[in-house]
Write a protein that holds these residues in place. Structure first.
Motif, short mmCIF file in Angstrom:
data_model
loop_
_atom_site.label_atom_id
_atom_site.label_comp_id
_atom_site.label_asym_id
_atom_site.label_seq_id
_atom_site.Cartn_x
_atom_site.Cartn_y
_atom_site.Cartn_z
N ARG A 125 0.83 -1.21 0.00
CA ARG A 125 0.00 0.00 0.00
C ARG A 125 0.86 1.26 0.00
O ARG A 125 0.52 2.26 -0.62
N ALA A 126 1.98 1.21 0.70
CA ALA A 126 2.89 2.35 0.70
C ALA A 126 3.49 2.56 -0.69
O ALA A 126 3.64 3.70 -1.16
N LEU A 127 3.83 1.47 -1.37
CA LEU A 127 4.38 1.58 -2.72
C LEU A 127 3.33 2.08 -3.72
O LEU A 127 3.68 2.69 -4.74
N ARG A 128 2.05 1.85 -3.42
CA ARG A 128 0.99 2.27 -4.33
C ARG A 128 0.57 3.72 -4.14
O ARG A 128 -0.24 4.22 -4.92
N GLY A 135 -0.48 7.54 4.42
CA GLY A 135 -0.23 7.33 3.00
C GLY A 135 -0.27 5.90 2.53
O GLY A 135 0.43 5.55 1.58
N LEU A 136 -1.11 5.05 3.13
CA LEU A 136 -1.25 3.67 2.66
C LEU A 136 -2.47 3.62 1.73
O LEU A 136 -3.60 3.76 2.18
N TRP A 137 -2.22 3.40 0.45
CA TRP A 137 -3.24 3.56 -0.57
C TRP A 137 -4.05 2.28 -0.75
O TRP A 137 -3.49 1.19 -0.94
N CYS A 140 -9.74 3.38 -3.85
CA CYS A 140 -9.08 4.51 -4.53
C CYS A 140 -8.93 5.70 -3.58
O CYS A 140 -9.26 6.84 -3.94
N SER A 141 -8.47 5.42 -2.38
CA SER A 141 -8.27 6.46 -1.38
C SER A 141 -7.27 5.95 -0.36
O SER A 141 -6.91 4.76 -0.35
N TYR A 142 -6.84 6.84 0.51
CA TYR A 142 -5.95 6.41 1.57
C TYR A 142 -6.72 5.53 2.56
O TYR A 142 -7.87 5.81 2.89
N ARG A 143 -6.07 4.51 3.01
CA ARG A 143 -6.70 3.52 3.88
C ARG A 143 -6.77 4.06 5.31
O ARG A 143 -5.76 4.50 5.87
#
Length: 260
Positions: A74-77, A225-227, A232-235
């Motif tokens: 999620r961080a990489l995304r 910032g975990l996507w 389609c939003s920050y978790r």
């Protein structure tokens, strides 16, 4: 293969994160628990499985560690706008904490849905407790809720009911900026409590409500910032800590200062 022992994982893995597939490929020149992550043909980055005090999965390109592989992906995304989004959150947190009318509120409840209050805590922006009361909910408490906050019906039988606490709470919140984590939930609990009171009490509350409600949950998600590919939003992130109202208020303040 032991799922908890990353040293035994295969050189090629297909992994789902928030419903979207990720391919993990171990570089041919290493046997270490290291994988390059791809989304279709797009290279996301490389993750390293490490066992240390600061997180299991190291994302070297971001200089971050995460407790699980999904959060590392999620961080990489995260989108290219993340740096700007994080700066907006920093300014928001700084401006929120600078408001002299700021109060922080947390409510523990009888359950997770359509719940009643069992504990209400309010602090000022310095973390000083202004209101810290157990509440007799006049209702059952679910086992799941008791497991979180540790409050059982027998502990609350002699506690004041919400209508008894309302005058002090209402005067405290009147025309203040009320900060909460998942503010919609706390606000709904208060409104539900008000709705079951006699008409006169409801009328009094109408003139003594907070000036504004501010929710820290979405800003904190953007700051982390975990996507989430699914939404389609920050978790959204758990705030952590224990389920005690004033303690949670102070933890939220600490998180806000960290975001600044």
């Amino acid at each position: 293969m032991d799922p908890d022992d990353v040293t035994q994982w295969d050189h090629w893995l297909d992994h789902l994160v928030d419903g979207a597939p990720v391919q993990l490929v171990r570089p041919s020149d290493t046997d270490r628990p290291t994988w390059a992550a791809y989304e279709e043909t797009r290279y996301l980055g490389t993750v390293h499985g490490q066992f240390d005090f600061d997180g299991r999965w190291h994302v070297q390109s971001l200089n971050e560690r995460h407790l699980n592989l999904d959060d590392a992906v999620r961080a990489l995304r995260r989108p290219a706008t993340w740096a700007a989004d994080r700066e907006r959150v920093r300014r928001w947190a700084r401006n929120t904490l600078s408001d002299p009318r700021l109060l922080v509120l947390d409510i523990q409840t009888t359950g997770l849905d359509t719940a009643w209050a069992v504990q209400i805590g309010v602090t000022d922006r310095d973390g000083n407790a202004l209101f810290d009361e157990l509440v007799n909910p006049l209702a059952d408490i679910t086992p799941e809720a008791t497991a979180l906050h540790g409050l059982a019906p027998n502990q609350l039988a002699s506690a004041p009911t919400f209508d008894t606490l309302l005058p002090d709470l209402a005067h405290l919140l009147a025309n203040r900026c009320c900060l909460a984590y998942n503010a919609d939930f706390d606000r709904a609990v208060l409104e539900r409590e008000i709705h079951r009171l006699p008409q006169l009490a409801r009328t009094n509350w109408a003139t003594l409500h907070p000036r504004t409600w501010t929710d820290a949950m979405a800003p904190y998600a953007a700051w982390k910032g975990l996507w989430s590919a699914r939404h389609c939003s920050y978790r959204y992130q758990p705030l952590g800590g224990i389920y005690e109202a004033v303690t949670n208020c102070r933890r939220l303040l600490s998180t806000m200062r960290h975001m600044c």
